[in-house]
Design a protein around this motif. Structure first.
Motif, PDB file in Angstrom:
ATOM      1  N   ARG A  54       0.815  -1.217   0.000  1.00  0.00           N
ATOM      2  CA  ARG A  54       0.000   0.000   0.000  1.00  0.00           C
ATOM      3  C   ARG A  54       0.846   1.263   0.000  1.00  0.00           C
ATOM      4  O   ARG A  54       0.423   2.277  -0.533  1.00  0.00           O
ATOM      5  N   ASP A  55       2.008   1.211   0.625  1.00  0.00           N
ATOM      6  CA  ASP A  55       2.888   2.384   0.702  1.00  0.00           C
ATOM      7  C   ASP A  55       4.313   1.895   0.487  1.00  0.00           C
ATOM      8  O   ASP A  55       5.037   1.632   1.437  1.00  0.00           O
ATOM      9  N   GLY A  56       4.693   1.726  -0.769  1.00  0.00           N
ATOM     10  CA  GLY A  56       5.966   1.089  -1.071  1.00  0.00           C
ATOM     11  C   GLY A  56       5.788  -0.409  -0.912  1.00  0.00           C
ATOM     12  O   GLY A  56       4.694  -0.944  -1.085  1.00  0.00           O
ATOM     13  N   THR A  57       6.858  -1.090  -0.550  1.00  0.00           N
ATOM     14  CA  THR A  57       6.792  -2.533  -0.314  1.00  0.00           C
ATOM     15  C   THR A  57       7.291  -2.824   1.092  1.00  0.00           C
ATOM     16  O   THR A  57       8.386  -2.411   1.460  1.00  0.00           O
ATOM     17  N   VAL A  58       6.465  -3.516   1.857  1.00  0.00           N
ATOM     18  CA  VAL A  58       6.850  -3.980   3.186  1.00  0.00           C
ATOM     19  C   VAL A  58       6.766  -5.500   3.173  1.00  0.00           C
ATOM     20  O   VAL A  58       5.711  -6.062   2.892  1.00  0.00           O
ATOM     21  N   VAL A  59       7.892  -6.135   3.441  1.00  0.00           N
ATOM     22  CA  VAL A  59       7.895  -7.576   3.652  1.00  0.00           C
ATOM     23  C   VAL A  59       8.066  -7.769   5.151  1.00  0.00           C
ATOM     24  O   VAL A  59       8.995  -7.227   5.747  1.00  0.00           O
ATOM     25  N   TRP A  60       7.146  -8.498   5.751  1.00  0.00           N
ATOM     26  CA  TRP A  60       7.150  -8.676   7.197  1.00  0.00           C
ATOM     27  C   TRP A  60       7.118 -10.160   7.547  1.00  0.00           C
ATOM     28  O   TRP A  60       6.700 -10.992   6.735  1.00  0.00           O
TER      29      TRP A  60
END
Length: 129
Positions: free
Chosen positions: A114-120
């Motif tokens: 949703r806001d860049g890429t976040v891999v968690w």
């Protein structure tokens, strides 16, 4: 809750810096095995963001790591949202270990674009090796 928030320029030293800082800040809260898993996953996720995030000059890669109610959560964010994120088998010439290790060590993981890429990913202290 203990939380670490860090930001790095996309340089070859970013993964090492992140691993070192997370170790210093979370070592007193985690067992040795869990801390090693966290160190490995931080290294792999930062490296993946640098390799596949299609970063441009001035971009930053950020890391958030937290320990809350026995769960360790790691988030790595880069500003792009069009890099490849694919789980693949590690190859004989290297590569492919990042998300493979996340899949093996984390109790759950995902991607938010949703806001860049976040891999968690999340680990329970008893999880891992």
């Amino acid at each position: 809750m203990d939380e670490v928030e860090l930001s790095y320029q996309p340089a070859l030293t970013a993964a090492t810096q992140a691993r070192t800082e997370v170790t210093e800040r979370l070592a007193s809260r985690l067992g040795a095995s869990t801390l090693e898993d966290v160190r490995l996953l931080v290294t792999e996720l930062i490296t993946n963001a640098l390799r596949h995030g299609k970063l441009t000059p001035g971009d930053r890669v950020s890391l958030k790591a937290s320990v809350d109610d026995g769960v360790v959560r790691i988030e790595v964010r880069d500003p792009g949202n069009n890099g490849d994120i694919a789980l693949r088998e590690p190859g004989p010439r290297g590569g492919g270990y990042g998300l493979y290790l996340v899949e093996r060590l984390a109790k759950r993981w995902g991607v938010d674009r949703r806001d860049g890429t976040v891999v968690w990913c999340e680990l329970a202290p008893a999880a891992g090796r």
